[in-house]
Motif scaffolding. Structure first.
Motif, PDB file in Angstrom:
ATOM      1  N   GLY A  25       0.809  -1.213   0.000  1.00  0.00           N
ATOM      2  CA  GLY A  25       0.000   0.000   0.000  1.00  0.00           C
ATOM      3  C   GLY A  25       0.840   1.260   0.000  1.00  0.00           C
ATOM      4  O   GLY A  25       0.416   2.300  -0.526  1.00  0.00           O
TER       5      GLY A  25
ATOM      6  N   SER B  28       1.610   1.428  -3.863  1.00  0.00           N
ATOM      7  CA  SER B  28       0.467   1.637  -4.754  1.00  0.00           C
ATOM      8  C   SER B  28      -0.175   3.000  -4.545  1.00  0.00           C
ATOM      9  O   SER B  28      -0.730   3.585  -5.490  1.00  0.00           O
ATOM     10  N   SER B  29      -0.089   3.534  -3.321  1.00  0.00           N
ATOM     11  CA  SER B  29      -0.697   4.848  -3.060  1.00  0.00           C
ATOM     12  C   SER B  29       0.012   5.964  -3.816  1.00  0.00           C
ATOM     13  O   SER B  29      -0.550   7.040  -4.012  1.00  0.00           O
TER      14      SER B  29
ATOM     15  N   ASP C  90      -3.354  -7.825  -0.806  1.00  0.00           N
ATOM     16  CA  ASP C  90      -3.864  -6.827   0.126  1.00  0.00           C
ATOM     17  C   ASP C  90      -2.844  -5.722   0.353  1.00  0.00           C
ATOM     18  O   ASP C  90      -1.629  -5.967   0.372  1.00  0.00           O
ATOM     19  N   HIS C  91      -3.321  -4.514   0.567  1.00  0.00           N
ATOM     20  CA  HIS C  91      -2.446  -3.341   0.711  1.00  0.00           C
ATOM     21  C   HIS C  91      -1.512  -3.444   1.907  1.00  0.00           C
ATOM     22  O   HIS C  91      -0.451  -2.811   1.935  1.00  0.00           O
ATOM     23  N   ASN C  92      -1.878  -4.256   2.895  1.00  0.00           N
ATOM     24  CA  ASN C  92      -1.083  -4.356   4.114  1.00  0.00           C
ATOM     25  C   ASN C  92      -0.005  -5.437   4.035  1.00  0.00           C
ATOM     26  O   ASN C  92       0.749  -5.640   4.983  1.00  0.00           O
TER      27      ASN C  92
ATOM     28  N   VAL D 226      -3.688  -4.233  -6.273  1.00  0.00           N
ATOM     29  CA  VAL D 226      -3.689  -4.109  -4.823  1.00  0.00           C
ATOM     30  C   VAL D 226      -5.104  -3.798  -4.349  1.00  0.00           C
ATOM     31  O   VAL D 226      -5.802  -2.954  -4.944  1.00  0.00           O
TER      32      VAL D 226
ATOM     33  N   LYS E  21      -7.803  -3.054  -0.881  1.00  0.00           N
ATOM     34  CA  LYS E  21      -7.922  -2.608   0.507  1.00  0.00           C
ATOM     35  C   LYS E  21      -9.357  -2.824   0.928  1.00  0.00           C
ATOM     36  O   LYS E  21     -10.281  -2.297   0.315  1.00  0.00           O
TER      37      LYS E  21
ATOM     38  N   HIS F  85      -7.432  -0.812  -4.862  1.00  0.00           N
ATOM     39  CA  HIS F  85      -6.649   0.234  -4.217  1.00  0.00           C
ATOM     40  C   HIS F  85      -5.541   0.774  -5.113  1.00  0.00           C
ATOM     41  O   HIS F  85      -5.062   1.895  -4.892  1.00  0.00           O
TER      42      HIS F  85
END
Length: 323
Positions: free
Chosen positions: A204, A207-208, A280-282, A302, A304, A309
Motif C-alpha cells: 500500500g 500503490s498509493s 492486500d495493501h497491508n 492491490v 484494501k 486500491h
C-alpha cells in the motif's frame, strides 16, 4: 621481501579457514554455565552493556556493540585506554561491563578492572587466559582460549579475534531469542536501506503513489489502450462498479492487435483476464515480489478491504531496492 609462489596461495587461504574453523569447534565445547550467567546478566541489565577492550579486541568490541544494538540489547563501546583517562564516566550504575582481552593482562586492562569493580558493576571477562587478571577478577568469565593463531608466526591476532567475534555473536543471538525478538522488532531497528524496506515496506505504501488505471467491462478497446498508456503501469483493472472483475495488460493489448484486424467493436470484457491476481495493501512488498516472480507477471493489483486500491509494478520494487 620474497613472495610466495602462486601455487601456494590457495593452500594458504584454505589452511587459514581450516585452522580457524577447527578452533571454533573446540571453542563451542567451552560454552558452559558461565555463558548462561553472562546472557542472563545482560538480559536483566536495566542499563546498557558497556563493552571495552584495546587493540584488535577493541575493533571486535565495536562490532559486538553494533550487533547487540541491532538486536534489541542497548550497548555502547568504551575504549580501555580512554577509560582510564576520563571516559570511565561512560559506565553508569546500572550497566553491565563486558571486557574483551585475549591475554587479559595488558596494562590498560589491569588498571581498568579495579575501577569497574569499585563501581559495583557486573564485570564479564571475555578472555583466552583463565589465569590472567581479567580471568581471575571477573564476576563472570567467558573462555575464548585458542591453541594458536592462524598466523604462521603465532603472533598476529587472527584465530583469537575470530573466537571473540563468534562469542559475541553467540551472546547476541541468545539474547535475541530470550527476548522473543521478531521480524517487526528487527524492522524497528533497521528502518533504512534495502534490508529495512524488506521488513517494513508494504504494498500500500507503493500503490498509493501510483496512478490507478481502471476501465469498465464495456469500455471500447481504444479507450482501454489510452488508459493503459497514460498511466504507464502497463495494466488496467476492469471494474463492475467497485468490484474488480478482470485485468488487461499491455501484453493482452499486443496479442489482441496481432489476432484482430478490426478492433472497433471490441470491449474491455472481450480481452480481459477474469479473476486476476491481487494482494492486500497491508502485505509486505517483498511478498508482492514473490508473487510476481511465482506467477511470472510484471504487476499485481492491490486491494484494501476487498476494494481496488491500486497497482504495484515490478519496476516499483526495483526502484525501492526490494529486488
Amino acid at each position: 621481501m620474497p613472495t610466495q609462489p602462486a601455487k601456494n596461495i590457495i593452500e594458504i587461504g584454505r589452511r587459514t579457514f581450516t585452522q580457524e574453523s577447527a578452533a571454533l569447534i573446540r571453542l563451542s565445547e567451552l560454552i558452559d554455565e558461565s555463558f548462561e550467567k553472562a546472557v542472563l546478566a545482560m538480559k536483566a541489565c536495566s542499563g546498557r552493556v558497556v563493552i571495552t577492550g584495546i587493540g584488535k579486541s577493541a575493533l571486535i568490541g565495536n562490532k559486538i556493540v553494533a550487533t547487540l544494538n541491532s538486536t534489541g540489547t542497548p550497548a555502547v563501546f568504551m575504549h580501555a585506554a580512554e577509560a582510564i583517562h576520563g571516559d570511565l564516566g561512560t559506565v553508569q550504575k546500572l550497566d553491565v561491563v563486558l571486557c574483551i582481552s585475549n591475554s587479559g593482562s595488558t596494562e590498560e586492562i589491569r588498571m581498568l578492572i579495579p575501577l569497574i569493580k569499585r563501581g559495583g558493576n557486573v564485570l564479564i571477562g571475555l578472555t583466552g587466559r583463565e589465569d590472567s587478571p581479567l580471568g581471575q577478577q571477573s564476576d563472570i568469565r567467558l573462555n575464548t582460549h585458542v591453541e594458536e593463531e592462524a598466523c604462521p608466526l603465532n603472533l598476529t591476532p587472527t584465530t583469537s579475534t575470530t573466537a571473540q567475534l563468534v562469542m559475541g555473536d553467540a551472546l547476541a543471538i541468545a539474547l535475541l531469542e530470550l527476548r522473543g525478538f521478531g521480524p517487526e522488532d528487527f524492522a524497528h531497528y533497521h528502518p533504512g536501506g534495502a534490508l529495512g524496506k524488506k521488513l517494513y515496506l508494504r504494498v500500500g505504501d507503493i500503490s498509493s503513489k501510483n496512478k490507478k488505471p481502471q476501465v469498465e467491462a464495456d469500455t471500447p478497446i481504444k479507450k482501454v489502450i489510452v488508459e493503459i498508456s497514460e498511466n504507464m503501469l502497463g495494466v488496467a483493472a476492469v471494474m463492475d462498479q467497485d468490484q474488480i472483475i478482470g485485468i488487461i495488460t499491455d501484453g493482452d493489448v499486443r496479442r489482441m492487435l496481432e489476432s484482430h484486424d478490426n478492433i472497433a467493436a471490441l470491449r474491455a470484457a472481450d480481452i480481459m483476464t477474469a479473476h486476476p491476481q491481487s494482494i492486500d495493501h497491508n502485505t509486505l512488498a517483498v511478498k508482492a515480489l514473490e508473487l510476481i516472480r511465482e506467477k511470472n507477471i510484471s504487476q499485481v493489483l492491490v486491494t484494501k478491504n476487498g476494494k481496488y486500491h491500486g497497482v504495484v509494478h515490478i519496476h516499483n520494487l526495483i526502484n525501492e531496492g526490494i529486488v
